[in-house]
Design a protein around this motif. Structure first.
Motif, PDB file in Angstrom:
ATOM      1  N   ASP A 109      -9.075  -6.792 -12.351  1.00 41.44           N
ATOM      2  CA  ASP A 109      -9.813  -6.867 -11.079  1.00 41.44           C
ATOM      3  C   ASP A 109      -8.921  -6.908  -9.849  1.00 41.44           C
ATOM      4  O   ASP A 109      -9.399  -7.244  -8.764  1.00 41.44           O
ATOM      5  N   GLU A 145     -12.913 -11.717  -0.926  1.00 40.49           N
ATOM      6  CA  GLU A 145     -14.319 -11.335  -0.992  1.00 40.49           C
ATOM      7  C   GLU A 145     -14.479  -9.958  -1.632  1.00 40.49           C
ATOM      8  O   GLU A 145     -15.388  -9.726  -2.443  1.00 40.49           O
ATOM      9  N   ALA A 146     -13.556  -9.030  -1.264  1.00 41.45           N
ATOM     10  CA  ALA A 146     -13.601  -7.703  -1.872  1.00 41.45           C
ATOM     11  C   ALA A 146     -13.305  -7.773  -3.365  1.00 41.45           C
ATOM     12  O   ALA A 146     -13.900  -7.034  -4.167  1.00 41.45           O
ATOM     13  N   LYS A 147     -12.414  -8.684  -3.741  1.00 40.36           N
ATOM     14  CA  LYS A 147     -12.121  -8.844  -5.166  1.00 40.36           C
ATOM     15  C   LYS A 147     -13.338  -9.369  -5.914  1.00 40.36           C
ATOM     16  O   LYS A 147     -13.648  -8.917  -7.027  1.00 40.36           O
ATOM     17  N   GLN A 165     -16.436  -8.934  -5.189  1.00 43.65           N
ATOM     18  CA  GLN A 165     -17.439  -7.878  -5.288  1.00 43.65           C
ATOM     19  C   GLN A 165     -16.913  -6.636  -6.001  1.00 43.65           C
ATOM     20  O   GLN A 165     -17.669  -5.705  -6.270  1.00 43.65           O
ATOM     21  N   GLN A 166     -15.594  -6.618  -6.280  1.00 41.67           N
ATOM     22  CA  GLN A 166     -14.939  -5.451  -6.892  1.00 41.67           C
ATOM     23  C   GLN A 166     -15.222  -4.175  -6.094  1.00 41.67           C
ATOM     24  O   GLN A 166     -15.532  -3.120  -6.656  1.00 41.67           O
ATOM     25  N   ASP A 167     -15.071  -4.286  -4.796  1.00 48.03           N
ATOM     26  CA  ASP A 167     -15.240  -3.146  -3.892  1.00 48.03           C
ATOM     27  C   ASP A 167     -13.885  -2.834  -3.270  1.00 48.03           C
ATOM     28  O   ASP A 167     -13.460  -3.461  -2.295  1.00 48.03           O
ATOM     29  N   TRP A 168     -13.190  -1.853  -3.861  1.00 48.40           N
ATOM     30  CA  TRP A 168     -11.874  -1.452  -3.360  1.00 48.40           C
ATOM     31  C   TRP A 168     -11.935  -0.055  -2.729  1.00 48.40           C
ATOM     32  O   TRP A 168     -10.941   0.661  -2.686  1.00 48.40           O
ATOM     33  N   SER A 169     -13.088   0.321  -2.224  1.00 49.89           N
ATOM     34  CA  SER A 169     -13.252   1.677  -1.674  1.00 49.89           C
ATOM     35  C   SER A 169     -12.396   1.909  -0.439  1.00 49.89           C
ATOM     36  O   SER A 169     -12.080   3.053  -0.103  1.00 49.89           O
ATOM     37  N   CYS A 201      -9.293   0.988  -0.062  1.00 55.60           N
ATOM     38  CA  CYS A 201      -7.867   1.036  -0.387  1.00 55.60           C
ATOM     39  C   CYS A 201      -7.349   2.475  -0.383  1.00 55.60           C
ATOM     40  O   CYS A 201      -8.003   3.377  -0.926  1.00 55.60           O
TER      41      CYS A 201
END
Length: 753
Positions: A656, A739-741, A743-747, A749
């Motif tokens: 993650d 917070e991004a981690k 939600q697993q939202d790495w868009s 990056c």
């Protein structure tokens, strides 16, 4: 001191005027207390001061000081003191006039060396220009003039044919043609006019302005070109001289009949005697003790018994509102600083304790380094991972948290002075991981990140991001702990490779405790890597650290003594004094930056007699020292890049993490697995991809319709803010990563791997 040392020197030989490039003459140099001052032949040339004995003037240089980094001082009418990089020369001239001549020559040579080092090509001093350089520049200008003449001819032809075209179009307009055709002819006529105007502007304005600019700056180009050639020649000669001196010293050491035991070329942990160092011996037959005396602390400690404390306690009053408790009597931590529960520090996850052993590859370092003298360390091309360790610079930055428990204990201290002692121990502990780490970490890619999530195990989370330009590498680091503290720092490596050693400049660190609001700021000392070209690589830390609590104005002065072959002190020595806002000392810190730090509580202080340098020293009467910090032992470290316990876990794969995390960097992963050939190919691919991305950003900025200044790459997780305490502008964490981690939202990056 002997009568020879105290007596005046005999007359120096005549020397050229101080304004010339070379200055020579006899001076007396201090050697030791037995032999005093000895007559030596000194040569000042190209910013270097070298000296020789009378018997070896033709072939063997005894020592050299680079004046660009030297401090020049005068003690009395005839004495000169030169100090640079932990080395000090005490010199004596025959007369005050002769002394002044040498000082003038040294100052002029130092000023010129600094100008050359700083590359002030636009200074008022004219650099000598060779005939070949002048011919090269003039030839280039002639070609430019010729090309401009060709463009002028083309412009005349364009104007001529354009005028004919417009006449023909005007005639067509006079003919009776359908309305639609007339409109088309009119549009073509307008375009032809615009084309002629544009071509005229290109030739008469843009091209001629370019030629005028080239002619205006031609002399500056000549000076810059000549300067670069002189600098390269000068540095190559210096490296050759240093290599010859090293070989001569090695040969003399091997042939000396008194040397029956082998001595390593770099300091080691278990060494109690003097240690061999490549640049330490100025004169083999003389033992010098000035380095040891210069680096000694300005105080003396006398340990007293526990019973004496009650009689002397009254001599140390005004201790920060009564905060100077007796925490040093029974335990290195007072009850308020002890762990609340032993279970708190028990890790909940089993992490790895070893990595694949480092392969044994031989390299010709000089073949790569000889073309890099004078360049920024970050700009030295390293075509192979052989020079690296399988960690990114961001991961090395996270290693400062190896002994984070010191901050956990400090957060529970009620006394700010006790807290300062633990903060000082933490600042020293970060160097313990560098003692044998001579390999270079991977330069982070722009946008690369590294998270160290130890929330469940140790209560803290750490995030690093490479957020500024790739040269020099600049990264921001932010750590927040549930145990009451926040740490942040920004690093920009600014270092020059000078052929024999390189120095890494310090960086600022901020630490704030949540409950008390105590805000500590300090700047790291300079790290120096020795024996880059010849000999065994070794690292030294030297300089001073001032830790300031900006809330209480209490301070801690730490001194990292530079390593000296002739010093009788333990190598890598660190000493320090913790004082309150009024400057009154309360604790003495002592130890080494690679092993341990102890604190001793001061119960009485007095002014002592003058030392050998005439400086009055303070005598502190203290209690027995108590341990604050000690380095963790680690087996088989030499086969695993000398990694610390924390470093072994830094590149361990985690779930993650962000797509830009250093753990996912393929060349680094391949190197750790021992597949160095594949890692070399992958490293070149990533670097070319990064260069292509930079070119694309610059092109997009150039093609932008608006006139706004190009701001470059903008980091995702940090932004620039002015610090209210220091007034400096630096990068601080703006939030959003964890917070991004979750939600697993790495868009957001970038694609850097």
């Amino acid at each position: 001191m002997s009568e020879q040392g105290k007596g005046s020197a005999s007359a120096s030989t005549a020397a050229p005027a101080p304004g010339s490039d070379t200055y020579k003459g006899w001076l007396f140099k201090w050697t030791n207390y037995l032999k005093g001052y000895q007559r030596r032949w000194f040569v000042l040339s190209n910013g270097l001061l070298s000296y020789y004995t009378q018997a070896e003037m033709a072939h063997t240089c005894r020592g050299t000081i680079n004046l660009a980094t030297a401090h020049i001082d005068t003690e009395d009418a005839c004495n000169i003191v030169l100090s640079s990089g932990g080395r000090t020369y005490h010199l004596k001239a025959s007369t005050e006039v002769e002394r002044q001549r040498w000082v003038t020559a040294l100052e002029l040579a130092k000023a010129k060396a600094i100008r050359m080092m700083n590359d002030q090509s636009d200074s008022g001093d004219e650099e000598p220009t060779s005939q070949s350089d002048r011919s090269e520049i003039q030839g280039t200008l002639k070609i430019l003039v010729s090309k401009l003449d060709d463009l002028s001819t083309c412009n005349d032809l364009i104007a001529k044919h354009g005028a004919a075209l417009q006449r023909s179009l005007s005639e067509l307009e006079g003919l009776k043609v359908p309305l639609e055709g007339g409109e088309k002819i009119k549009a073509v006529n307008e375009r032809a006019t615009l084309f002629r105007i544009t071509s005229n502007a290109m030739i008469n304005q843009a091209c001629r302005d370019f030629l005028d600019l080239a002619e205006t700056h031609s002399r500056r180009w000549q000076r810059a070109l000549q300067y670069e050639r002189e600098q390269r020649t000068h540095l190559e000669e210096t490296i050759e001289q240093l290599a010859k001196q090293h070989n001569s010293l090695e040969r003399a050491w091997r042939e000396a009949p008194t040397h029956v035991s082998s001595t390593p070329s770099a300091p080691t942990n278990n060494q109690s005697g003097r240690v061999n160092k490549e640049e330490a011996s100025d004169e083999d037959e003389d033992t010098e003790y000035f380095d040891a005396m210069e680096d000694s602390p300005a105080f003396i400690t006398v340990t007293t018994s526990e019973s004496t404390q009650h009689r002397s306690q009254s001599n140390l009053s005004g201790a920060s509102g009564g905060q100077a408790s007796d925490w040093n009597q029974d335990d290195p931590m007072s009850p308020s600083c002890n762990d609340v529960s032993g279970k708190e520090l028990q890790p909940r996850r089993q992490r790895r304790t070893r990595i694949p052993d480092k392969p044994n590859y031989s390299l010709n370092l000089w073949s790569i380094m000889k073309n890099c003298i004078g360049k920024e360390l970050s700009k030295i091309p390293m075509p192979q991972v052989n020079f690296n360790e399988p960690l990114s610079m961001l991961q090395r930055l996270s290693e400062d948290l190896e002994y984070h428990e010191l901050l956990d204990k400090a957060a529970r201290c009620e006394s700010s002075l006790e807290q300062m002692c633990l903060v000082a121990a933490f600042s020293v502990s970060s160097y313990s991981t560098t003692v044998h780490r001579t390999a270079k970490p991977f330069n982070p890619l722009l946008g690369e990140t590294y998270e160290l999530d130890r929330l469940e195990e140790f209560g803290y989370r750490s995030l690093c991001e490479q957020q500024v330009s790739h040269h020099p590498p600049a990264a921001a680091h932010h750590v927040i702990s549930q145990r009451g503290w926040t740490l942040w720092q920004e690093i920009t490596i600014a270092s020059k490779f000078r052929g024999k050693y390189l120095s890494i400049m310090p960086l600022a660190i901020h630490l704030q405790f949540h409950s008390s609001g105590n805000h500590y700021v300090w700047r790291k000392v300079t790290s120096t890597v020795h024996n880059i070209i010849v000999g065994k690589l070794w690292i030294d830390q030297s300089g001073d650290i001032e830790i300031v609590n900006h809330k209480t104005k209490e301070t801690c002065q730490l001194k990292f003594s530079p390593y000296s072959y002739f010093s009788r002190d333990v190598p890598r020595k660190v000493t320090g004094v913790v004082a309150d806002s009024g400057g009154q000392a309360h604790y003495i810190l002592s130890g080494t930056w690679d092993d341990k730090i102890e604190s001793s509580k001061i119960i009485q202080s007095s002014r002592g007699g003058s030392g050998s340098e005439g400086k009055q020293k303070t005598v502190y009467q203290t209690l027995s020292p108590k341990l604050l910090w000690k380095k963790y032992p680690l087996e088989n470290a030499e086969n695993m890049y000398y990694f610390s316990a924390l470093a072994l876990t830094l590149n361990e794969l985690e779930e993650d993490v962000a797509l830009t995390d250093s753990r996912l960097r393929p060349d680094q992963r391949l190197m750790e697995d021992g597949r160095w050939d594949e890692a070399n190919a992958e490293k070149q691919r990533l670097e070319e991809k990064q260069r292509a991305a930079r070119r694309k950003r610059e092109a997009e900025a150039t093609d932008a319709l608006d006139e706004r200044e190009y701001e470059g790459y903008q980091p995702l997780w940090f932004h620039q803010r002015r610090n209210s305490v220091t007034g400096e502008t630096n990068f601080v964490y703006k939030g959003g990563y964890w917070e991004a981690k979750e939600q697993q939202d790495w868009s957001m990056c970038p694609d850097i791997y």
